[in-house]
Enzyme design. Structure first.
Site, PDB file in Angstrom:
ATOM      1  N   ASP A 132       0.837  -1.205   0.000  1.00  0.00           N
ATOM      2  CA  ASP A 132       0.000   0.000   0.000  1.00  0.00           C
ATOM      3  C   ASP A 132       0.871   1.254   0.000  1.00  0.00           C
ATOM      4  O   ASP A 132       0.575   2.227  -0.689  1.00  0.00           O
ATOM      5  CB  ASP A 132      -0.916  -0.020   1.232  1.00  0.00           C
ATOM      6  CG  ASP A 132      -1.656  -1.341   1.355  1.00  0.00           C
ATOM      7  OD1 ASP A 132      -2.549  -1.596   0.544  1.00  0.00           O
ATOM      8  OD2 ASP A 132      -1.290  -2.141   2.238  1.00  0.00           O
ATOM      9  N   HIS A 166      -4.681  -3.559   6.318  1.00  0.00           N
ATOM     10  CA  HIS A 166      -4.479  -3.783   4.881  1.00  0.00           C
ATOM     11  C   HIS A 166      -5.833  -4.181   4.302  1.00  0.00           C
ATOM     12  O   HIS A 166      -6.133  -5.362   4.093  1.00  0.00           O
ATOM     13  CB  HIS A 166      -3.434  -4.872   4.637  1.00  0.00           C
ATOM     14  CG  HIS A 166      -3.328  -5.245   3.184  1.00  0.00           C
ATOM     15  ND1 HIS A 166      -2.910  -4.359   2.215  1.00  0.00           N
ATOM     16  CD2 HIS A 166      -3.600  -6.403   2.530  1.00  0.00           C
ATOM     17  CE1 HIS A 166      -2.927  -4.959   1.028  1.00  0.00           C
ATOM     18  NE2 HIS A 166      -3.355  -6.190   1.198  1.00  0.00           N
TER      19      HIS A 166
END
Ligand code: NAD
Ligand code: LMR
Length: 328
Positions: free
Chosen positions: A159, A187
């Site tokens: 990410d 996440h």
């Protein structure tokens, strides 16, 4: 040249491992002078495929790779390992959220936590990639009480890399000039990609990019990037996931340069008011193989509201995971 260390990759017959094993065996994670014994864990039906992966590793003729051990037995795979890439788990398909994988995948991390507890070195560095990664890492740690909690981490580096790529592209600058973007939380689609402390070419990202973008499209693009890749590829991200896993362990092993921080899912110690004992992505700095949460960063009310949402999701996941592991 130092003595070989043992490194395990689980899900070794799968698609992420296919990219990751090359990077590890080529010396790009533990260094070009660190010999390696790779243990490769997968499930019994995948042993044939795994044999092919082993053949290819041999055929790459990596100078640092002294031995490759394919196995379906966690006791063999985790024996004396110094680092563990826990990739093996079911990936999501189009239309699913990562937490939909929880009931199927969390049991894998209970078993592997127990195996780490019984067989790994006590200073093993564990990275959980398999989804839902934060909660799987929590469960893994829970079932490995003889290993410090600090040794269990979940991957949000993908990410972070995605966030950097978005800002670099928007500014038309080289990605290496973009630093200190933070991923907070899970996440998942509730994560908070935060540019408030980011810099590009040494200048604050907030001076270079409109706030309206940073608080809307930037956030949602990073939150939903995994789903966008699945929609396009019909399979979840693999090359970029492998690169991020390598980045995560490389920085943990070798440290971060002064003034640069990276995002890792770690067991919360209560920093920034986040409840203890959930695996939450924080900005960390790393020295002597120990990470430390970066303290004192400002969170405005917008950021705080985003952190509350992702915290709530992690608390719910924790409860569900514990129920699954306790057979409820
Ligand atoms: P894949 O299906 O290609 O490979 C998974 C492998 O794991 C398979 O070979 C399977 O047999 C194996 N496996 C299943 N159960 C196992 C067990 N108990 N022990 C050992 N191996 C086992 O999947 P993939 O694309 O490599 O993805 C793996 C996981 O990583 C998925 O859960 C995916 O959602 C996740 N992922 C996470 C991130 C992240 O940023 N955290 C990024 C990408 C993918
Ligand atoms: C990703 O972020 O690409 C992975 O977690 C895979 C997924 O399911 O999105």
């Amino acid at each position: 040249m130092s003595e070989p260390i043992r490194v395990v990759v689980t899900g070794a017959a799968g698609q992420i491992a296919y990219s990751l094993l090359y990077i590890i065996a080529n010396g790009e994670v533990f260094g070009k002078d660190q010999k390696l014994v790779l243990t490769l864990l997968d499930i019994p039906p995948m042993m044939g495929v795994l044999e092919g992966v082993v053949m290819e590793l041999h055929d790459c003729a990596f100078p640092l790779l002294t031995e490759v051990i394919p196995t379906a037995d966690p006791a063999v795979a985790f024996k004396d390992v110094s680092a563990a890439f826990l990739v093996g788990a079911m990936p999501r398909r189009e239309g699913m959220e990562r937490k939909d994988l929880l009931s199927a995948n969390v049991k894998i991390f209970k078993v592997q936590g127990e195996a780490l507890n019984n067989h790994a070195k006590k200073d093993v560095k564990v990275l959980v990639v398999g989804n839902p990664a934060n909660t799987n890492a929590l469960i893994c740690s829970h079932f490995a009480p003889s290993i410090p909690k600090e040794n269990f981490t979940a991957m949000t580096r993908l990410d972070q890399n995605r966030a950097r790529a978005q800002i670099a592209q928007r500014l038309g600058t080289d990605i290496s000039n973009v630093k200190n973007l933070i991923i907070w939380g899970n996440h998942s689609a509730t994560q908070y990609p935060d540019a408030a402390n980011g810099t590009a070419n040494g200048k604050p990202v907030t001076d270079l990019v409109e706030a309206s973008y940073l608080q809307s499209d930037f956030v949602t693009t990073v939150q939903k990037r995994g789903a966008a890749v699945i929609a396009a590829r019909k399979m979840s991200s693999a090359m970029s996931a492998a690169k991020a896993a390598a980045d995560h362990i490389r920085d943990w092993w070798h440290g971060t340069e002064s003034g640069r921080f990276v995002s890792m899912g770690v067991v919360s110690d209560g920093s920034y008011g986040i409840p203890k004992d959930i695996v939450f992505s924080f900005p960390v700095e790393i020295k002597n193989k120990q990470w430390k949460i970066v303290q004192g960063l400002k969170l405005d009310s917008f950021a705080r509201s985003k952190l509350d949402i992702t915290t709530k999701e992690l608390l719910e996941e924790k409860e569900e995971a514990m129920a699954v592991c306790n057979g409820n």
